[in-house]
Design a protein around this motif. Sequence first.
Motif, short mmCIF file in Angstrom:
data_model
loop_
_atom_site.label_atom_id
_atom_site.label_comp_id
_atom_site.label_asym_id
_atom_site.label_seq_id
_atom_site.Cartn_x
_atom_site.Cartn_y
_atom_site.Cartn_z
N TYR A 42 -1.98 15.46 -29.98
CA TYR A 42 -2.57 14.20 -30.38
C TYR A 42 -1.61 13.46 -31.31
N PRO A 43 -1.50 12.15 -31.20
CA PRO A 43 -0.53 11.41 -32.01
C PRO A 43 -0.90 11.43 -33.49
N GLN A 44 0.12 11.33 -34.32
CA GLN A 44 -0.09 11.36 -35.77
C GLN A 44 -1.03 10.26 -36.22
N PRO A 66 22.02 15.90 -26.62
CA PRO A 66 20.70 16.35 -26.17
C PRO A 66 19.59 15.93 -27.13
N SER A 67 18.42 15.70 -26.57
CA SER A 67 17.23 15.45 -27.38
C SER A 67 16.63 16.80 -27.75
N GLY A 68 16.84 17.21 -28.99
CA GLY A 68 16.40 18.55 -29.39
C GLY A 68 14.90 18.74 -29.24
N GLU A 69 14.13 17.73 -29.58
CA GLU A 69 12.67 17.87 -29.50
C GLU A 69 12.22 18.01 -28.05
N ASN A 86 9.75 21.84 -28.41
CA ASN A 86 9.13 21.96 -29.74
C ASN A 86 8.70 20.57 -30.20
N ILE A 87 7.75 20.01 -29.48
CA ILE A 87 7.35 18.62 -29.70
C ILE A 87 6.44 18.49 -30.92
N SER A 88 6.42 17.30 -31.48
CA SER A 88 5.61 17.00 -32.65
C SER A 88 4.50 16.03 -32.29
#
Length: 536
Positions: A507-509, A79-82, A87-89
Amino acid sequence: MKSNILRVSFSLVCLMMAVSCSKDSLDINKDPNRGVESNMTASVILPQALFNAATRVGTGYGFLGHWLGYWCPPANYSPSGEEQSYNISTNFGAGLFSGIMDNAYDFEFAEIRAKAANENYYIGISKIMKAFSFTTLVEIYNNIPYSEALKGLEYIRPKYDDGKLVYEQSLIQIDSSITYFKAAKNKGEINDDIKFRDIMFKGDADAWVRFANSLKLRLLLHQSAKSDRAAYITAELSKITAEGSGFLKSGEDASVSPGFSQDKSNPYYGAYGFTATGTQATDFWRANRFAMELLKLSSDPRLGAFYKKVTNAFPSGGSEPFVQNSPLDYRGNEYGRPIDNSTYPSQTANFVSQIGGIPTAAAVSPGAIGLIKGYDQRLWVMTSVEAAFLQAEAIERGWLPGNKETAYKNAVQESFRWLNIEGSKTAADAAFTKWYTTQDENNNKAVSYQDADNKLQLVLGQKYLAMNGTNHLEAWTDYRRNNAYPAIPLSINPGRTSTNIPVRLLYPQREYDLNTASVQAQGAVNQFTSKIWWMN
């Protein structure tokens, strides 16, 4: 973002990803890999820019297919944990921001070049597609750089503008595009070269206007939950009515075809269908049991158009998540389920249906059934199905004149036609009529307009089913603007952090690194509580 250089984001001037160019076609340079700014006319820029926009609609939002209950990894993938926990970054989906902004810049630069050359038709394409790009960014991020964006060295750190302003300005740009398309037609500017380079409508200015009206209707419906927008919406609808061209018609997609071949196939087909050698392109994108069960419960003939039958017989004594309503040869997984190779070692994936509906790699789009019709199928920006449902919802809300039940039935019927149920338009119409009129009483209530207690929810629910695999971003927008309807089940991943799916991306880093002050002026952003402006 583009901050200190002037650049165009297409990979090869001559559509090298998607078309075999003849000597006198799209290639104006002796070396097609060395396009330079002086050679970048609108006629060269726009084909690849349109292709990029359509590719993103078709293949850029797979994670939303998971979140929205359409698709699901099989149970043999870690699984893709994010993604599955929500709990996205600031790195999750970050390529969407830069990719769409780059695409917007292509259209901006094409517009500049088209204006310099007095090319009304290309100005019209540039304006509508730039509006399409910016409003797409709003639907993902809310406030975005707009008034100072795409200005090169003039604004290397552009400010963020309110999402509502971007919508309003984009609608103005769409209106302006209509004026340019009509001017091009009235002045007799649409020549054979334009027909060749317009890979969407082949020089049909009227079709572009119908797409413009359809896009406007989409953007207005996005605002339907905001009571304070009623007067604005009414005024904009009156413009569409006064213009008089209507919307995308039955069988008329806003879609591109630069010349697909078996070794340079439609990217959607290449991502979810088959490779050039005829092998399955992927075994990752599989059926989510939620959408599949909705189709099964009403014996919907589209089941086999959205999903394939499984390749392995169901194991004796098998249990959840695979045991579901008949027919058992279509099975979906539950999103977020941990990997399970102990119960069904090495063959778990094959107990879950793949997406697409196409039976073999040999099929081509004429006569083929399902999402994945063939390597030569057109690549859509907006389908006739979505256009029909936009009209059905607007009529149901009393925004447009028309018979509500007829508009609803026409939209569902268009889904049958688009998927080519039974292999032809005539057969699809017959399948729709039989399905709609011969269900038993309990199941018929799921699809019959007359039996529906909440007719608006019926329209929206059928639109949800019809958007499976074609535009997950629009389905996400519908879900967010309609108070989380339909009630999509959450990920069952044990690391899930919320009782609802995200309402936006962060918003992207890269923005925090390079445009720090502007993005920080937006304050703390949360994927669950920082809503898009048209949400309640």
